[in-house]
Structures are given as structure tokens and as C-alpha cells.
Scaffold this active site. Structure first.
Site, PDB file in Angstrom:
ATOM      1  N   SER A  11       0.913  -1.217   0.201  1.00  0.00           N
ATOM      2  CA  SER A  11       0.156  -0.269   0.236  1.00  0.00           C
ATOM      3  C   SER A  11       0.610   1.105  -0.192  1.00  0.00           C
ATOM      4  CB  SER A  11      -1.024  -0.056   1.169  1.00  0.00           C
ATOM      5  OG  SER A  11       0.076  -0.346   2.428  1.00  0.00           O
ATOM      6  N   TYR A 153      13.350  -5.595  16.531  1.00  0.00           N
ATOM      7  CA  TYR A 153      13.911  -5.712  14.837  1.00  0.00           C
ATOM      8  C   TYR A 153      14.968  -6.626  14.740  1.00  0.00           C
ATOM      9  CZ  TYR A 153      13.958  -3.189   9.432  1.00  0.00           C
ATOM     10  OH  TYR A 153      13.491  -3.063   9.039  1.00  0.00           O
TER      11      TYR A 153
HETATM   12  P1  NDP Z   1       5.760   1.306   5.745  1.00  0.00           P
HETATM   13  O1  NDP Z   1       5.857   1.731   6.968  1.00  0.00           O
HETATM   14  O2  NDP Z   1       6.580   2.145   4.925  1.00  0.00           O
HETATM   15  O3  NDP Z   1       5.373   0.250   5.192  1.00  0.00           O
HETATM   16  C1  NDP Z   1       4.928  -0.367   5.848  1.00  0.00           C
HETATM   17  C2  NDP Z   1       3.658  -1.853   4.674  1.00  0.00           C
HETATM   18  O4  NDP Z   1       3.359  -3.010   5.729  1.00  0.00           O
HETATM   19  C3  NDP Z   1       2.442  -1.248   4.380  1.00  0.00           C
HETATM   20  O5  NDP Z   1       2.170  -1.175   3.195  1.00  0.00           O
HETATM   21  C4  NDP Z   1       2.001  -1.488   5.832  1.00  0.00           C
HETATM   22  O6  NDP Z   1       0.126  -1.508   5.716  1.00  0.00           O
HETATM   23  C5  NDP Z   1       2.647  -3.121   6.179  1.00  0.00           C
HETATM   24  N1  NDP Z   1       2.006  -3.543   7.251  1.00  0.00           N
HETATM   25  C6  NDP Z   1       2.711  -3.249   8.223  1.00  0.00           C
HETATM   26  N2  NDP Z   1       2.396  -4.223   9.285  1.00  0.00           N
HETATM   27  C7  NDP Z   1       1.619  -4.622   8.720  1.00  0.00           C
HETATM   28  C8  NDP Z   1       0.939  -6.400   9.141  1.00  0.00           C
HETATM   29  N3  NDP Z   1       1.240  -6.455  10.778  1.00  0.00           N
HETATM   30  N4  NDP Z   1       0.094  -7.070   8.720  1.00  0.00           N
HETATM   31  C9  NDP Z   1       0.254  -6.688   7.348  1.00  0.00           C
HETATM   32  N5  NDP Z   1       0.667  -5.114   6.893  1.00  0.00           N
HETATM   33  C10 NDP Z   1       1.830  -4.720   7.330  1.00  0.00           C
HETATM   34  O7  NDP Z   1       7.594   0.077   6.073  1.00  0.00           O
HETATM   35  P2  NDP Z   1       8.175   0.840   4.172  1.00  0.00           P
HETATM   36  O8  NDP Z   1       8.301   0.853   3.178  1.00  0.00           O
HETATM   37  O9  NDP Z   1      10.375   1.101   4.798  1.00  0.00           O
HETATM   38  O10 NDP Z   1       9.439  -0.900   4.777  1.00  0.00           O
HETATM   39  C11 NDP Z   1       9.383  -2.040   3.749  1.00  0.00           C
HETATM   40  C12 NDP Z   1       9.827  -3.525   4.404  1.00  0.00           C
HETATM   41  O11 NDP Z   1      11.236  -2.706   4.603  1.00  0.00           O
HETATM   42  C13 NDP Z   1       9.919  -3.855   6.032  1.00  0.00           C
HETATM   43  O12 NDP Z   1      10.150  -5.176   6.014  1.00  0.00           O
HETATM   44  C14 NDP Z   1      10.959  -3.291   6.541  1.00  0.00           C
HETATM   45  O13 NDP Z   1      11.156  -3.517   8.042  1.00  0.00           O
HETATM   46  C15 NDP Z   1      12.079  -3.401   5.229  1.00  0.00           C
HETATM   47  N6  NDP Z   1      13.140  -2.654   5.312  1.00  0.00           N
HETATM   48  C16 NDP Z   1      13.221  -0.900   5.506  1.00  0.00           C
HETATM   49  C17 NDP Z   1      14.249  -0.326   5.747  1.00  0.00           C
HETATM   50  C18 NDP Z   1      13.892   1.498   5.342  1.00  0.00           C
HETATM   51  O14 NDP Z   1      14.805   1.683   5.416  1.00  0.00           O
HETATM   52  N7  NDP Z   1      12.568   1.928   5.315  1.00  0.00           N
HETATM   53  C19 NDP Z   1      15.148  -0.519   5.104  1.00  0.00           C
HETATM   54  C20 NDP Z   1      15.460  -2.405   6.163  1.00  0.00           C
HETATM   55  C21 NDP Z   1      14.399  -2.750   5.779  1.00  0.00           C
HETATM   56  P3  NDP Z   1      -0.758  -0.406   5.624  1.00  0.00           P
HETATM   57  O15 NDP Z   1      -0.092   0.135   5.040  1.00  0.00           O
HETATM   58  O16 NDP Z   1      -1.956  -0.910   5.797  1.00  0.00           O
HETATM   59  O17 NDP Z   1      -0.350  -0.028   7.311  1.00  0.00           O
END
Ligand code: NDP
Length: 242
Positions: A11, A153
Site C-alpha cells: 500500500s 527488529y
Molecule cells: P512502511 O512502514 O513504509 O510500510 C509498511 C507496509 O507494511 C505497509 O504497506 C503496511 O500496510 C504493511 N504492514 C505493516 N504491518 C503489517 C501487518 N501487521 N500486516 C499486514 N501488513 C502490514 O515500511 P517500509 O516500506 O519502509 O518497509 C518495507 C519493508 O522493508 C519492511 O519489512 C522493513 O522492515 C524493510 N526495511 C525497510 C527499510 C527502510 O529504510 N525503510 C530498511 C530495511 C528494511 P498498511 O499500509 O496497511 O499499514
């Protein structure tokens, strides 16, 4: 029928960029969100413009029963997926001595629990249909090295690396690859509170990465050209702690 890929957490953030990049490269996309259905629908409109198909699933990856029911029903209706990007994840940072039970449990149950909850219902149909599919998981540099204030984490993301490597061994003879992408610091809601100027000083490339820079690697791992790569962890980090 086109090759279909489930991208969890598409999303917004990195997951959204991955979904769009894969659609631009000819994959049909099963979008997924927990709360932000409206944002997922916006992503769906962008995918429509690429000419690829998409639909949206909504469930909490912590909820094992819902994951199983919704994914199993979707596969029954539409067929087994070609690929899955296990992207949905959260961070709830705190120093360990005062970390609350829910900060520990929510992060482990979402990030690592999500591995079991999402992938278990997906794999058997992939095997039964003899799909030489692709699984890509999202870890983090925090899972590779450990990070202060992120014991929960880091544990969840290191767990994903172990689980990815083990699953790769189990699925190798079926031609299904399982790889892990470990981003450094990437622009998204997750990182918007960080002191960006301070963080940039630590990164050899002196900038934060974009979701598209992660997405291009995921797209490569989904493609024909990566068919002999499995069980690997590849970091996208501008040289940070490489
Ligand atoms: P965001 O917080 O921007 O987005 C998170 C996404 O995951 C959203 O689509 C959210 O859905 C969904 N989500 C979160 N919790 C749940 C849940 N319990 N059930 C279903 N969906 C869930 O995160 P990022 O885009 O930054 O991160 C994406 C991935 O990359 C993650 O795994 C993160 O750990 C990893 N990552 C990110 C880094 C960064 O610097 N940004 C660095 C290293 C790894 P909704 O919108 O409906 O809440």
C-alpha cells in the site's frame, strides 16, 4: 495467464515501489495491505496504467488464521502464485532495558511470524502446480549487523535470513528460488523520523536510498536470469557497513 506475484505491504513505501516496478516489467500483482485500503487502491490504479492485472488482499500478517484463510481462498479462485515478496514489516524501536512486551512481541510476530503465516499457505500450491517460482524476503542491514535500539527488529530480521536460507535448501530441487534483500536506509514512512543529515554522514554514498533501488533488485530476483541464485542475502545500502 501472466505470472502473478503477491507483494505484502504494497500500500505504501518500499512494497508499493516493488509492486509498481514488477508491474512495469510484465508481472501481474496481488497487492496487500493491513489498514490502508485506500492507499492500496491508489497503487492499483497506477498498476492499471501499466496494463497489468492486480487485485487487493487485506489482512494482518500477524493473524495466522486470517492469512491462511484469505491466501488459500485467493489461490483457490485464481491459481497458485508465481512469486511472493515478503515485504510487510514494522519497527518499534526502544532500548532493550525498557523495551515493552508488546514492542518485542509485535515486531517478532509481524516480521518473523509473517514469514510462516504468509509463506506456508503459498508454498504447497506452488509445489503441486510445479511452478518454478520465486520467493523474495525483506530483511535489513539491522538483521545483518544488529542496530542499537532495535534488538527486537534486528532479531526478527536476522530470523528472516535464517528462515530464507533454510527454505531455499528445501525448495531448491523444485526449482523454486528463495532469496533475501537487506536494505540499508531507504526513504519511507518507516524512516521519516530519522535525523536524515546525521544518517547521511554515515552512508558512504552520502544519501538515503529509494524504494525503486530496492525494487530493481527484487525484479531481477523474480526474473529468468536469476534462476540459479538461491539462499542469498543481497544488501542495497549505498555502501553502509558493507
Ligand atoms: P512502511 O512502514 O513504509 O510500510 C509498511 C507496509 O507494511 C505497509 O504497506 C503496511 O500496510 C504493511 N504492514 C505493516 N504491518 C503489517 C501487518 N501487521 N500486516 C499486514 N501488513 C502490514 O515500511 P517500509 O516500506 O519502509 O518497509 C518495507 C519493508 O522493508 C519492511 O519489512 C522493513 O522492515 C524493510 N526495511 C525497510 C527499510 C527502510 O529504510 N525503510 C530498511 C530495511 C528494511 P498498511 O499500509 O496497511 O499499514
Amino acid at each position: 495467464m501472466g505470472k502473478e506475484i503477491l507483494v505484502t505491504g504494497s500500500s505504501r513505501g518500499i512494497g508499493k515501489e516493488i509492486a509498481l516496478y514488477l508491474a512495469e516489467n510484465g508481472f501481474d500483482i496481488v497487492l496487500h495491505c493491513r489498514n490502508n485500503l485506500q492507499q492500496a487502491q491508489e497503487v492499483q490504479k497506477l498498476i492499471q496504467k501499466t496494463g497489468q492485472k492486480s487485485r487487493i488482499l487485506q489482512f494482518d500478517v500477524k493473524d495466522r488464521k486470517k492469512c491462511f484463510e484469505i491466501i488459500t481462498e485467493d489461490i483457490k479462485q485464481n491459481g497458485a502464485y508465481f512469486g511472493v515478496v515478503l515485504n510487510a514489516g514494522i519497527a518499534m524501536d526502544n532500548v532493550f532495558p525498557i523495551m515493552t512486551e508488546s514492542e518485542w512481541d509485535d515486531v517478532i510476530d509481524t516480521n518473523l511470524g509473517g514469514f510462516y503465516n504468509v509463506l506456508r499457505p503459498v508454498i504447497m500450491p506452488m509445489i503441486e502446480n510445479r511452478i518454478k517460482g520465486r520467493i523474495v524476503t525483506l530483511s535489513s542491514i539491522s538483521g545483518l549487523r544488529g542496530n542499537r535500539g532495535q534488538v527486537n527488529y534486528s532479531a526478527s530480521k536476522a530470523g528472516i535470513i535464517g528462515a530464507t536460507k533454510a527454505l531455499a535448501l528445501e525448495l531448491a530441487k523444485r526449482g523454486i528460488t528463495v532469496n533475501c534483500v537487506a536494505p540499508g536506509v531507504i526513504e519511507s514512512d518507516m524512516t521519516k523520523e530519522l535525523p536524515v543529515d546525521e544518517v547521511k554522514k554515515l552512508i558512504p554514498m552520502k544519501r538515503i536510498g529509494t524504494g525503486r533501488e530496492v525494487a530493481s533488485l527484487v525484479n531481477y530476483l523474480m526474473g529468468e536470469d536469476s534462476s540459479y541464485i538461491t539462499g542469498q542475502v543481497i544488501s542495497v545500502n549505498g555502501g553502509l557497513y558493507s
